[in-house]
Write a protein that holds these residues in place. Sequence first.
Motif, PDB file in Angstrom:
ATOM      1  N   TYR A 162      -2.020  16.532  -1.393  1.00  0.00           N
ATOM      2  CA  TYR A 162      -1.477  15.709  -0.306  1.00  0.00           C
ATOM      3  C   TYR A 162      -0.756  16.593   0.702  1.00  0.00           C
ATOM      4  O   TYR A 162      -0.120  17.577   0.339  1.00  0.00           O
ATOM      5  CB  TYR A 162      -0.515  14.660  -0.867  1.00  0.00           C
ATOM      6  CG  TYR A 162      -1.152  13.752  -1.889  1.00  0.00           C
ATOM      7  CD1 TYR A 162      -1.984  12.709  -1.502  1.00  0.00           C
ATOM      8  CD2 TYR A 162      -0.939  13.956  -3.259  1.00  0.00           C
ATOM      9  CE1 TYR A 162      -2.589  11.886  -2.440  1.00  0.00           C
ATOM     10  CE2 TYR A 162      -1.544  13.138  -4.205  1.00  0.00           C
ATOM     11  CZ  TYR A 162      -2.368  12.107  -3.782  1.00  0.00           C
ATOM     12  OH  TYR A 162      -2.976  11.296  -4.718  1.00  0.00           O
ATOM     13  N   LYS A 173      -3.561  13.087  11.316  1.00  0.00           N
ATOM     14  CA  LYS A 173      -4.609  12.850  10.324  1.00  0.00           C
ATOM     15  C   LYS A 173      -4.276  13.506   8.990  1.00  0.00           C
ATOM     16  O   LYS A 173      -5.083  14.219   8.401  1.00  0.00           O
ATOM     17  CB  LYS A 173      -5.964  13.342  10.846  1.00  0.00           C
ATOM     18  CG  LYS A 173      -6.432  12.591  12.081  1.00  0.00           C
ATOM     19  CD  LYS A 173      -7.786  13.062  12.555  1.00  0.00           C
ATOM     20  CE  LYS A 173      -8.241  12.279  13.780  1.00  0.00           C
ATOM     21  NZ  LYS A 173      -9.533  12.766  14.313  1.00  0.00           N
ATOM     22  N   THR A 174      -3.067  13.275   8.537  1.00  0.00           N
ATOM     23  CA  THR A 174      -2.644  13.835   7.263  1.00  0.00           C
ATOM     24  C   THR A 174      -2.386  12.729   6.252  1.00  0.00           C
ATOM     25  O   THR A 174      -2.240  11.562   6.602  1.00  0.00           O
ATOM     26  CB  THR A 174      -1.363  14.685   7.427  1.00  0.00           C
ATOM     27  OG1 THR A 174      -0.361  13.889   8.076  1.00  0.00           O
ATOM     28  CG2 THR A 174      -1.614  15.924   8.254  1.00  0.00           C
ATOM     29  N   SER A 175      -2.369  13.119   4.979  1.00  0.00           N
ATOM     30  CA  SER A 175      -2.125  12.161   3.903  1.00  0.00           C
ATOM     31  C   SER A 175      -0.672  12.279   3.449  1.00  0.00           C
ATOM     32  O   SER A 175      -0.138  13.380   3.325  1.00  0.00           O
ATOM     33  CB  SER A 175      -3.060  12.431   2.726  1.00  0.00           C
ATOM     34  OG  SER A 175      -2.915  13.764   2.263  1.00  0.00           O
ATOM     35  N   ASN A 210      -1.213   8.345  10.365  1.00  0.00           N
ATOM     36  CA  ASN A 210      -1.454   9.094   9.143  1.00  0.00           C
ATOM     37  C   ASN A 210      -1.664   8.150   7.962  1.00  0.00           C
ATOM     38  O   ASN A 210      -1.249   6.993   7.992  1.00  0.00           O
ATOM     39  CB  ASN A 210      -0.290  10.047   8.863  1.00  0.00           C
ATOM     40  CG  ASN A 210      -0.221  11.167   9.878  1.00  0.00           C
ATOM     41  OD1 ASN A 210      -1.231  11.537  10.473  1.00  0.00           O
ATOM     42  ND2 ASN A 210       0.957  11.717  10.095  1.00  0.00           N
ATOM     43  N   GLN A 211      -2.323   8.670   6.929  1.00  0.00           N
ATOM     44  CA  GLN A 211      -2.672   7.847   5.770  1.00  0.00           C
ATOM     45  C   GLN A 211      -1.497   7.777   4.798  1.00  0.00           C
ATOM     46  O   GLN A 211      -1.093   8.788   4.231  1.00  0.00           O
ATOM     47  CB  GLN A 211      -3.899   8.439   5.060  1.00  0.00           C
ATOM     48  CG  GLN A 211      -4.359   7.621   3.868  1.00  0.00           C
ATOM     49  CD  GLN A 211      -5.445   8.320   3.069  1.00  0.00           C
ATOM     50  OE1 GLN A 211      -5.730   9.499   3.285  1.00  0.00           O
ATOM     51  NE2 GLN A 211      -6.058   7.603   2.142  1.00  0.00           N
ATOM     52  N   VAL A 244      -0.440   7.000   1.346  1.00  0.00           N
ATOM     53  CA  VAL A 244      -1.116   6.881   0.048  1.00  0.00           C
ATOM     54  C   VAL A 244      -0.125   6.330  -0.975  1.00  0.00           C
ATOM     55  O   VAL A 244       0.912   6.939  -1.237  1.00  0.00           O
ATOM     56  CB  VAL A 244      -1.650   8.249  -0.425  1.00  0.00           C
ATOM     57  CG1 VAL A 244      -2.330   8.106  -1.787  1.00  0.00           C
ATOM     58  CG2 VAL A 244      -2.606   8.837   0.602  1.00  0.00           C
TER      59      VAL A 244
END
Length: 358
Positions: free
Chosen positions: A157, A278-280, A303-304, A306
């Motif tokens: 991540y 565009k990072t998790s 951003n994602q 999670v």
Amino acid sequence: MIKTKYDVIGVMSGTSLDGIDLAYISFIKNDNWNFKIIHAKTISYPEHWVKKLKHLTGFSQSELSKIDKDYTNYLAQIINQFIQKHQITSIDAVCSHGHTALHQPQNGITKQIGNLPQLATLVKQTVVCDFRVQDVEFGGQGAPLVPIGDKLLFNKYDWCLNLGGFANISAEINNNRIAFDICPVNIVLNKYVENLGLNYDDKGNIAKSGKLNIQLLNKLNSLSFYSQIPPKSLGLEWVEQKIFPLINSCNINTEDILHTFIKHIAFQITNIINQTEKTSVLTTGGGVFNVFLIDEIQKLTDNQIVIPSNKIIEFKEALIFGFLGVLKLRGETNCLKSVTGALKDHSSGKIFSFNTSK
């Protein structure tokens, strides 16, 4: 002795006071570290402990010393019950954070209760604990300590975000692990929801029903801590000095306080994670269950976010303090100067053996 497999119990108590987290974990070292959480449980604090732990900064040194002994005894009871309930027989160490009583790294002070040598005697196990003190002695913040686990256990991540009493975050930037506290979370939300006779705001529904107070939001976002450059960390003392008086001065209802503070948290978090695109973002801690907070964060970022399994959400910190203990047993770095600002990377913590402790 350096081994490739360790069975440990990780023990964590956070500033949100939702209880003591215990996790029985196996760690295996091959090319990389792998882990399995075998058993995990959160033990809620009885009311008299909640009252004491909320006001640790107000006790004298002699009072705090007595509380430290009592808390160590209480912690031992909880650990022993956990071991007996799950019939755990293979234990290399109990790795315990204790509970933070004082945290003033700028003054060279950090103290966690429950880290006395008697803990090893009472649980009849090797104990690894008191992870923060050495880092402060080396000029560091003594926090956050979780990033070494983020680096070695959760490196797929881009960001690792924890929403507990405080929000803290870590990431690999230019081949260095950086990490810091972002802002208070449950330590503030839980205090004000008590006005309604509750321990916490289920799913953030009460906060969602409130209205934004823009004046309060602007004052919160203007606090000087947020413009400081890491390494930096927060403690209960800062919240009592800066946050509570500011909120109380606005004289608004509880719903609006909660609503506005959620907006504040979301703004501060996304102000950090939006520095990269565009990072998790692996998101853990009790704040994950505050649906309103997660929704507000997602509104402000592309951003994602999670959300892992419940075991990781709830027990990631206990897991990583177990891992810190393993690294200490191996004599390996478990505290990063790039994170805390200490003079050097080091292997932090104390090891107490039950047959030599007094």
